[in-house]
Structures are given as C-alpha cells and as structure tokens.
Design a protein around this motif. Structure first.
Motif, PDB file in Angstrom:
ATOM      1  N   UNK A 120       0.856  -1.182   0.000  1.00 38.45           N
ATOM      2  CA  UNK A 120       0.000   0.000   0.000  1.00 38.45           C
ATOM      3  C   UNK A 120       0.890   1.230   0.000  1.00 38.45           C
ATOM      4  N   UNK A 121       0.758   2.072  -1.022  1.00 32.90           N
ATOM      5  CA  UNK A 121       1.536   3.301  -1.110  1.00 32.90           C
ATOM      6  C   UNK A 121       0.589   4.476  -1.269  1.00 32.90           C
ATOM      7  N   UNK A 122       0.727   5.421  -0.360  1.00 29.88           N
ATOM      8  CA  UNK A 122      -0.109   6.612  -0.354  1.00 29.88           C
ATOM      9  C   UNK A 122       0.788   7.832  -0.332  1.00 29.88           C
ATOM     10  N   UNK A 123       0.382   8.892  -1.012  1.00 31.05           N
ATOM     11  CA  UNK A 123       1.146  10.134  -1.000  1.00 31.05           C
ATOM     12  C   UNK A 123       0.225  11.248  -0.505  1.00 31.05           C
ATOM     13  N   UNK A 124       0.621  11.870   0.605  1.00 32.24           N
ATOM     14  CA  UNK A 124      -0.150  12.975   1.183  1.00 32.24           C
ATOM     15  C   UNK A 124       0.458  14.272   0.670  1.00 32.24           C
ATOM     16  N   UNK A 125      -0.377  15.169   0.156  1.00 34.76           N
ATOM     17  CA  UNK A 125       0.138  16.419  -0.405  1.00 34.76           C
ATOM     18  C   UNK A 125      -0.880  17.545  -0.296  1.00 34.76           C
ATOM     19  N   UNK A 126      -0.378  18.758  -0.500  1.00 32.37           N
ATOM     20  CA  UNK A 126      -1.238  19.930  -0.526  1.00 32.37           C
ATOM     21  C   UNK A 126      -1.835  20.063  -1.928  1.00 32.37           C
ATOM     22  N   UNK A 127      -2.872  20.870  -2.095  1.00 36.59           N
ATOM     23  CA  UNK A 127      -3.422  21.062  -3.444  1.00 36.59           C
ATOM     24  C   UNK A 127      -2.375  21.602  -4.425  1.00 36.59           C
ATOM     25  N   UNK A 128      -1.497  22.492  -3.981  1.00 40.99           N
ATOM     26  CA  UNK A 128      -0.443  23.037  -4.853  1.00 40.99           C
ATOM     27  C   UNK A 128       0.520  21.936  -5.285  1.00 40.99           C
ATOM     28  N   UNK A 129       0.915  21.075  -4.336  1.00 44.21           N
ATOM     29  CA  UNK A 129       1.823  19.980  -4.662  1.00 44.21           C
ATOM     30  C   UNK A 129       1.171  18.998  -5.628  1.00 44.21           C
ATOM     31  N   UNK A 130      -0.123  18.785  -5.505  1.00 45.74           N
ATOM     32  CA  UNK A 130      -0.847  17.915  -6.437  1.00 45.74           C
ATOM     33  C   UNK A 130      -0.819  18.505  -7.845  1.00 45.74           C
ATOM     34  N   UNK A 131      -1.069  19.804  -7.952  1.00 50.90           N
ATOM     35  CA  UNK A 131      -1.015  20.461  -9.268  1.00 50.90           C
ATOM     36  C   UNK A 131       0.368  20.349  -9.889  1.00 50.90           C
ATOM     37  N   UNK A 132       1.427  20.536  -9.092  1.00 55.58           N
ATOM     38  CA  UNK A 132       2.797  20.426  -9.587  1.00 55.58           C
ATOM     39  C   UNK A 132       3.108  19.001 -10.035  1.00 55.58           C
ATOM     40  N   UNK A 133       2.635  18.009  -9.273  1.00 55.55           N
ATOM     41  CA  UNK A 133       2.878  16.609  -9.637  1.00 55.55           C
ATOM     42  C   UNK A 133       2.154  16.261 -10.939  1.00 55.55           C
ATOM     43  N   UNK A 134       0.948  16.745 -11.102  1.00 57.85           N
ATOM     44  CA  UNK A 134       0.202  16.485 -12.340  1.00 57.85           C
ATOM     45  C   UNK A 134       0.870  17.129 -13.535  1.00 57.85           C
ATOM     46  N   UNK A 135       1.405  18.347 -13.350  1.00 57.77           N
ATOM     47  CA  UNK A 135       2.073  19.042 -14.444  1.00 57.77           C
ATOM     48  C   UNK A 135       3.356  18.329 -14.857  1.00 57.77           C
ATOM     49  N   UNK A 136       4.025  17.664 -13.944  1.00 58.38           N
ATOM     50  CA  UNK A 136       5.295  16.991 -14.227  1.00 58.38           C
ATOM     51  C   UNK A 136       5.114  15.551 -14.707  1.00 58.38           C
ATOM     52  N   UNK A 137       3.875  15.047 -14.752  1.00 51.78           N
ATOM     53  CA  UNK A 137       3.631  13.658 -15.136  1.00 51.78           C
ATOM     54  C   UNK A 137       3.901  13.434 -16.611  1.00 51.78           C
ATOM     55  N   UNK A 138       4.349  12.232 -16.912  1.00 52.67           N
ATOM     56  CA  UNK A 138       4.536  11.794 -18.287  1.00 52.67           C
ATOM     57  C   UNK A 138       3.226  11.166 -18.743  1.00 52.67           C
ATOM     58  N   UNK A 139       2.688  11.626 -19.868  1.00 44.98           N
ATOM     59  CA  UNK A 139       1.402  11.133 -20.353  1.00 44.98           C
ATOM     60  C   UNK A 139       1.448   9.655 -20.721  1.00 44.98           C
ATOM     61  N   UNK A 140       2.622   9.154 -21.141  1.00 42.95           N
ATOM     62  CA  UNK A 140       2.751   7.759 -21.558  1.00 42.95           C
ATOM     63  C   UNK A 140       2.940   6.803 -20.390  1.00 42.95           C
TER      64      UNK A 140
END
Length: 191
Positions: A120-140
């Motif tokens: 089980x892996x969970x990542x706790x983050x702030x809304x800003x950190x979530x936006x940054x993680x989504x922006x840095x994601x690789x679509x593939x």
C-alpha cells in the motif's frame, strides 16, 4: 416594562450569551492544547518509521481506552518539506490508516483493501503539490500512487493492525512499526 419582565429578559440574554461562549470555547479548546496528538508525535517528523503508541506488551500508552486486540502506531507529517509517502506491506491481518489534520480531525481513511500486490503506497500532499505533480507527469506512463490532498500542511497518520489472538500481537506490532512515512523524493524533484 415591569421589573419581572426586565429580569426575565436579562436572564434570557445572559443564558444565550453563556451558551454562545461555551460553544466557542469547546470548539477552540483543541487549538490551544499543548499536549495534543500532533505534539506527542512531533519527534516522528525526523524519523522514517511509524512510532508504536499502543500498549506494547500491555505497557503504558497515552491513548484513551486502547483496544488490546489492535496494534496502533502513528507518525506526524509536515507538508512544507514536500509530499509525504506512506508505505506498508499488507498481510493476513486487517490494516487501516486514518489521516488527521493537526487541529480539525480525520480527513481521510483507507484500509488494506486498497493494496496492490501486498503493498500500500499513499502520497499525502497539498493542493499546490498535487497540481505540480500532475504538471510533471509523463502522459505515456500513468501514475499509480494513491494521492491524498490534506486540508492543512501539518497532521498525523494513525495506523491500526488487528491482532485477533494474543499470539498474533507481536506480529501486528511489527507490521504497525514497519509503516514508513517519508518525504517523497520523487515529487520533490518534480516540483
């Protein structure tokens, strides 16, 4: 207006004012507490493992009315340092997590049923950190993390592992202590 009417009006106003002060005091009391759960767990901010807080071997605990059939561990988090990754290996025993803010209570809960291949892996983050993680994601390459958005930067995580039989107590305590709560390096590099 008669004296009796004035007296009853003044008494009613006093009761309404007293009730209002009482309600405000009850809701504000936790924010002024010095020895709250987060304060007791602050030392875990620098550790990677969850700290056992249940009665280990019947020993003392600061939990009110602890359940003897459950091993309880906890760790604090501070999201100003980055997202926090919580990992646990699941087994036969029931495992649950509850995520608490520093002052407002539970904001998320999950059980071992969310585990994939025994982990089980969970990542706790702030809304800003979530936006940054989504922006840095690789679509593939899809992200498989369970992301939890915290309403406050500081809080704590409580881990409970069931020990249905006294002989399973040591195993449950080991599973609870094995939970890791670390600042997520992957998301720090991405931001």
């Amino acid at each position: 207006m008669s004296n009796l009417t004035r007296f009853l009006l003044a008494t009613l106003c006093g009761l309404v004012l007293a009730a209002g002060v009482h309600i405000v005091t009850v809701f504000l009391a936790p924010s002024f507490a010095e020895n709250d759960a987060f304060g007791r767990l602050q030392e875990t901010l620098t550790e990677d493992q969850a700290q056992l807080i249940g009665p280990a071997g019947g020993g003392p605990t600061w939990l009110p009315l602890p359940d003897p059939a459950t091993a309880v561990a906890a760790c604090a988090f501070d999201l100003s340092d980055g997202p926090v990754r919580v990992t646990a290996k699941t087994g036969q025993d029931f495992l649950s997590f509850s995520f608490h803010t520093k002052t407002r209570g539970v904001f998320f809960a999950v059980t071992d049923r969310a585990a994939i291949r025994g982990e089980l892996e969970l990542v706790v983050m702030t809304p800003r950190q979530l936006d940054e993680a989504r922006a840095a994601e690789d679509e593939n390459e899809p992200n498989r993390d369970v992301r939890i958005v915290a309403p406050q930067e500081q809080g704590y995580i409580v881990v409970r592992v069931a020990a249905p039989n006294p002989s399973q107590r040591a195993q449950a305590e080991a599973a609870a202590k094995a939970v890791t709560c670390t600042v997520d390096e992957d998301d720090d590099e991405a931001s």
